[in-house]
Write an enzyme that holds these catalytic residues in place. Structure first.
Site, PDB file in Angstrom:
ATOM      1  N   CYS A 194      -1.263   5.797   9.147  1.00  0.00           N
ATOM      2  CA  CYS A 194      -1.546   4.503   8.516  1.00  0.00           C
ATOM      3  C   CYS A 194      -2.678   4.740   7.531  1.00  0.00           C
ATOM      4  O   CYS A 194      -2.685   5.754   6.841  1.00  0.00           O
ATOM      5  CB  CYS A 194      -1.884   3.450   9.570  1.00  0.00           C
ATOM      6  SG  CYS A 194      -3.297   3.876  10.604  1.00  0.00           S
ATOM      7  N   ARG A 203       0.842  -1.204   0.000  1.00  0.00           N
ATOM      8  CA  ARG A 203       0.000   0.000   0.000  1.00  0.00           C
ATOM      9  C   ARG A 203       0.874   1.250   0.000  1.00  0.00           C
ATOM     10  O   ARG A 203       0.565   2.232  -0.682  1.00  0.00           O
ATOM     11  CB  ARG A 203      -0.944  -0.001   1.202  1.00  0.00           C
ATOM     12  CG  ARG A 203      -2.043  -1.052   1.101  1.00  0.00           C
ATOM     13  CD  ARG A 203      -3.027  -0.953   2.243  1.00  0.00           C
ATOM     14  NE  ARG A 203      -3.842   0.247   2.156  1.00  0.00           N
ATOM     15  CZ  ARG A 203      -4.618   0.702   3.144  1.00  0.00           C
ATOM     16  NH1 ARG A 203      -4.665   0.047   4.304  1.00  0.00           N
ATOM     17  NH2 ARG A 203      -5.335   1.794   2.977  1.00  0.00           N
TER      18      ARG A 203
END
Length: 279
Positions: A235, A177
């Site tokens: 995050c 990611r």
């Protein structure tokens, strides 16, 4: 104050005169059945906490997928859980505490003095051969805790960008990611320019416990955490970044959370996105 509590210490304290409040924060991205998992088996006396409903405000655009809840709403929830003034809290999940760390961080941010993570999470309790309770116990006696935000540092998107250029900004998401190879939930793929990849899962040993403090310290020093450098963490939506902050604290570092994280950053088309393995 310690970040974690060992299974044997928790068992002893649960048998004491003033046991801690134990919170079960069973949650995982893409799994909406945390309450069912709790009912199948949890630490005796633990109270189920719904991360989406109780540890976050409704999602929305620039606020991200898990905005911080209003302090009055969190206080009402904490009192429902039985949290009282001066009473300690232990939190856990069944995923290495990567979700439970949200409660650990949020309650400390709200001023609770003693909040710890059950090291090794529920897996450590099972491995120790300790009993589990099933079903839904009676609601605990209401607590009287008073919460006030400001106990830990936070930043916004502008502050995160500044940390990425003048300090150290850690991206706690999985490497794919960060690199922008996949993006399953947020508006755009990639990472905040200047951020350094530091996947949360690498804080844990194979059994789901935190790595030793010296190992974690070397890990973060290799990422650039040295010499008093200011550190920030983000995050996807501010959940697993809290776990990174716990790991940093174990290693001897303090860090600032960007609660909106990538879900907020990527929702703003004016914010740039970097791809690849380099900051």
């Amino acid at each position: 104050m310690s970040v974690t509590i060992a299974v044997e210490d928790l068992r002893a304290r649960l048998s004491g005169d003033r046991p801690p409040v134990v919170l079960d924060v069973r949650w995982a991205l893409g799994d909406p059945h945390g309450r069912d998992h709790y009912a199948e088996g949890h630490v005796p006396g633990a109270v189920y906490v719904d991360l989406d409903a109780e540890l976050a405000a409704p999602p929305g655009g620039a606020s991200g997928r898990h905005p911080l809840p209003d302090v009055a709403e969190l206080q009402s929830a904490a009192r429902r859980w039985g949290v009282g003034e001066g009473r300690s809290v232990v939190v856990y999940d069944d995923l290495g505490n990567t979700a439970a760390a949200r409660a650990w961080w949020l309650l400390r941010y709200a001023g609770i003095g003693e909040v710890t993570l059950l090291d090794g999470a529920l897996g450590a309790w099972r491995t120790a051969g300790l009993p589990l309770e099933s079903g839904f116990p009676a609601d605990p006696a209401p607590g009287d805790v008073v919460l006030r935000y400001g106990g830990l540092p936070v930043t916004d998107a502008d502050g995160a960008a500044e940390l990425a250029s003048a300090g150290l900004l850690l991206d706690a998401r999985a490497g794919e990611r960060y690199r922008g190879e996949v993006e399953p939930v947020d508006p755009r793929a990639g990472h905040i320019p200047g951020a350094v990849s530091a996947p949360t899962g690498e804080n844990l040993a194979a059994d789901g416990a935190f790595l030793p403090a010296d190992v974690l310290r070397r890990r973060f020093e290799e990422k650039g955490a040295a010499g008093g450098k200011r550190i920030g963490v983000y995050c996807g939506s501010g959940v697993t970044a809290a776990h990174q902050i716990a790991a940093l604290e174990i290693a001897g570092f303090s860090a600032t959370l960007f609660p909106g994280s990538w879900s907020a950053w990527s929702a703003d088309p004016a914010r740039p996105a970097a791809k690849g393995s380099r900051p």
